[in-house]
Design a protein around this motif. Structure first.
Motif, PDB file in Angstrom:
ATOM      1  N   UNK A 244       0.833  -1.489  -0.006  1.00 36.64           N
ATOM      2  CA  UNK A 244      -0.041   0.153   0.231  1.00 36.64           C
ATOM      3  C   UNK A 244       0.899   1.261   0.362  1.00 36.64           C
ATOM      4  N   UNK A 245       2.260   1.288   0.219  1.00 40.92           N
ATOM      5  CA  UNK A 245       2.692   2.601   0.202  1.00 40.92           C
ATOM      6  C   UNK A 245       2.869   3.208   1.170  1.00 40.92           C
ATOM      7  N   UNK A 246       1.901   2.790   2.451  1.00 43.96           N
ATOM      8  CA  UNK A 246       1.034   3.902   3.827  1.00 43.96           C
ATOM      9  C   UNK A 246       2.006   3.655   4.999  1.00 43.96           C
ATOM     10  N   UNK A 247       3.063   2.845   4.414  1.00 43.35           N
ATOM     11  CA  UNK A 247       3.815   2.706   6.403  1.00 43.35           C
ATOM     12  C   UNK A 247       5.615   3.462   5.999  1.00 43.35           C
ATOM     13  N   UNK A 248       5.558   3.927   4.893  1.00 37.71           N
ATOM     14  CA  UNK A 248       7.228   4.723   4.816  1.00 37.71           C
ATOM     15  C   UNK A 248       7.534   5.628   5.974  1.00 37.71           C
ATOM     16  N   UNK A 249       8.835   5.579   6.519  1.00 36.47           N
ATOM     17  CA  UNK A 249       9.455   6.363   7.308  1.00 36.47           C
ATOM     18  C   UNK A 249      10.509   6.720   6.810  1.00 36.47           C
ATOM     19  N   UNK A 250      10.948   7.718   5.523  1.00 31.71           N
ATOM     20  CA  UNK A 250      11.838   8.057   5.058  1.00 31.71           C
ATOM     21  C   UNK A 250      11.785   7.014   3.593  1.00 31.71           C
ATOM     22  N   UNK A 251      12.822   6.417   3.683  1.00 34.46           N
ATOM     23  CA  UNK A 251      13.440   5.400   3.073  1.00 34.46           C
ATOM     24  C   UNK A 251      13.042   3.487   3.144  1.00 34.46           C
ATOM     25  N   UNK A 252      12.366   4.276   4.709  1.00 32.04           N
ATOM     26  CA  UNK A 252      12.326   2.221   5.113  1.00 32.04           C
ATOM     27  C   UNK A 252      10.941   2.064   5.424  1.00 32.04           C
ATOM     28  N   UNK A 253      10.470   1.514   4.816  1.00 32.39           N
ATOM     29  CA  UNK A 253       8.963   0.689   5.330  1.00 32.39           C
ATOM     30  C   UNK A 253       9.355   0.062   6.237  1.00 32.39           C
ATOM     31  N   UNK A 254       8.026   0.261   7.262  1.00 30.98           N
ATOM     32  CA  UNK A 254       7.940  -0.312   8.402  1.00 30.98           C
ATOM     33  C   UNK A 254       7.782  -1.334   8.411  1.00 30.98           C
ATOM     34  N   UNK A 255       6.541  -2.355   7.337  1.00 30.45           N
ATOM     35  CA  UNK A 255       6.289  -3.876   7.458  1.00 30.45           C
ATOM     36  C   UNK A 255       7.286  -4.245   6.872  1.00 30.45           C
ATOM     37  N   UNK A 256       8.279  -4.000   6.157  1.00 32.43           N
ATOM     38  CA  UNK A 256       9.099  -4.609   5.110  1.00 32.43           C
ATOM     39  C   UNK A 256      10.256  -5.039   6.409  1.00 32.43           C
ATOM     40  N   UNK A 257      10.786  -3.052   6.563  1.00 34.57           N
ATOM     41  CA  UNK A 257      12.488  -2.966   7.510  1.00 34.57           C
ATOM     42  C   UNK A 257      11.877  -3.201   9.080  1.00 34.57           C
ATOM     43  N   UNK A 258      11.204  -3.288   8.751  1.00 37.95           N
ATOM     44  CA  UNK A 258      10.279  -2.863  10.889  1.00 37.95           C
ATOM     45  C   UNK A 258      10.007  -4.297  11.259  1.00 37.95           C
ATOM     46  N   UNK A 259       8.950  -4.433  12.179  1.00 43.07           N
ATOM     47  CA  UNK A 259       8.346  -2.169  12.631  1.00 43.07           C
ATOM     48  C   UNK A 259       9.204  -2.423  13.817  1.00 43.07           C
ATOM     49  N   UNK A 260      10.275  -3.238  14.367  1.00 38.75           N
ATOM     50  CA  UNK A 260      10.533  -3.015  15.272  1.00 38.75           C
ATOM     51  C   UNK A 260      11.904  -2.063  14.620  1.00 38.75           C
ATOM     52  N   UNK A 261      12.673  -0.906  15.236  1.00 37.25           N
ATOM     53  CA  UNK A 261      13.105   0.248  15.202  1.00 37.25           C
ATOM     54  C   UNK A 261      14.568   0.241  16.312  1.00 37.25           C
ATOM     55  N   UNK A 262      16.199   0.523  16.386  1.00 32.40           N
ATOM     56  CA  UNK A 262      15.991   1.066  16.705  1.00 32.40           C
ATOM     57  C   UNK A 262      16.673   2.597  16.155  1.00 32.40           C
ATOM     58  N   UNK A 263      16.346   3.538  17.794  1.00 36.66           N
ATOM     59  CA  UNK A 263      15.819   4.843  17.399  1.00 36.66           C
ATOM     60  C   UNK A 263      17.324   5.646  16.237  1.00 36.66           C
ATOM     61  N   UNK A 264      17.947   5.594  16.377  1.00 46.86           N
ATOM     62  CA  UNK A 264      19.049   6.000  14.904  1.00 46.86           C
ATOM     63  C   UNK A 264      18.769   4.917  13.952  1.00 46.86           C
ATOM     64  N   UNK A 265      17.812   3.990  13.886  1.00 45.29           N
ATOM     65  CA  UNK A 265      17.844   3.970  12.412  1.00 45.29           C
ATOM     66  C   UNK A 265      16.455   4.937  11.427  1.00 45.29           C
ATOM     67  N   UNK A 266      15.734   5.266  12.712  1.00 42.77           N
ATOM     68  CA  UNK A 266      14.997   6.602  12.311  1.00 42.77           C
ATOM     69  C   UNK A 266      14.733   7.367  12.322  1.00 42.77           C
ATOM     70  N   UNK A 267      15.853   8.125  13.127  1.00 42.81           N
ATOM     71  CA  UNK A 267      16.223   9.873  13.659  1.00 42.81           C
ATOM     72  C   UNK A 267      16.448  10.636  12.018  1.00 42.81           C
TER      73      UNK A 267
END
Ligand code: FES
Length: 276
Positions: A244-267
């Motif tokens: 759906x393309x609705x979960x991106x955080x910058x170049x990251x997709x929450x569903x494919x690259x996450x949903x768990x991230x360290x803060x340094x990845x998303x900041x």
């Protein structure tokens, strides 16, 4: 039978527990002959037949729970339909998907869990996983807050955890209520008040975005590095499968690259965690 993560497996609701007026926990048994193993922080695509499918994090632990548990807030078409079902009804489950919390990498460390509202679901899975091998971890602090006592999810379990002497539980509600003797205020304030040590520590946080924003700020002031703070952005997911393309955080997709991230990845993403 080999497991195909793209195939929905038939499952039955064995037990349903009302946690709050709009959150229920569903204990689910997969009816097919497969090993359905998952990590805390991973999610499944849950389908209500004829109504649709949505991503839901596991709130149980593969380590110690026989049945899979999903704790679900009534929020959209599929979750409303799920809330209408009863024990004995059948659903579809496929997965698990996502990366999960790398808990085994944290053995020997202090763990600080900070949850708010239904964001506690993946943290509950993580806590159950960690407590199944309690001796592998050092100090454990659990912060949880809800707007009111009526909205505390996993209430009985949190009170049972308070009685243990091998961990610390700090509960809060946003506004004063008669009979409440614990902290009154927002979760980030409780974290600031208790000031858990950042030494040899990892913090896991999940909850409303505004809570995460101020929790991260307070943790950084306590000395936590960005790669010592982990969060699940599960609430950003819609389709859960990269379509759906609705979960991106910058170049990251929450569903494919996450949903768990360290803060340094998303900041470092153009859309920082404060804006999620
Ligand atoms: S949730 Fe649809 S692309 Fe990620």
């Amino acid at each position: 039978m080999d497991k195909n993560i793209y195939k929905p497996y038939l499952a039955e609701l064995r037990e349903i527990k009302r946690e709050t007026p709009d959150v229920k926990t569903f204990k689910v048994e997969i009816l097919e002959d497969i090993d359905f193993n998952y990590l805390p922080g991973q999610f499944a695509m849950v389908s209500v037949f004829g109504r649709g499918e949505c991503p839901i994090s596991f709130s149980s632990s593969n380590f110690r729970d026989d049945l899979i548990e999903f704790s679900v807030k009534r929020l959209g078409k599929v979750t409303v339909a799920l809330h209408e079902l009863e024990a004995g009804d059948r659903i579809g489950v496929r997965g698990p998907y996502g990366n999960g919390f790398p808990i085994d990498d944290w053995k020997g460390k202090n763990l600080v869990f900070i949850g708010g509202g239904i964001g506690q679901a993946p943290l509950r899975s993580s806590i159950r996983h960690v407590l199944a091998e309690r001796e592998s971890f050092d100090r454990i602090d659990i912060f949880y807050g809800a707007p009111s006592t009526e909205e505390i999810v996993f209430e009985d379990e949190l009170y049972q955890l308070e009685d243990r002497n091998d961990l610390n539980v700090y509960l809060s509600i946003d506004e004063k209520e008669g009979g409440w003797s614990r902290f009154v205020g927002f979760v980030p304030e409780n974290v600031e008040r208790i000031a858990p040590s950042s030494e040899n520590s990892i913090a896991l946080t999940c909850g409303p975005p505004v809570m995460i924003k101020f929790v991260v700020k307070n943790l950084k002031e306590l000395g936590f590095e960005s790669d010592e703070i982990f969060t699940s952005l599960e609430m950003k997911m819609k389709c859960g499968v990269g379509k759906c393309g609705r979960c991106n955080v910058g170049s990251l997709y929450v569903c494919k690259d996450g949903p768990v991230f360290s803060y340094d990845q998303v900041q470092e993403s153009p859309l920082s965690i404060e804006e999620i």
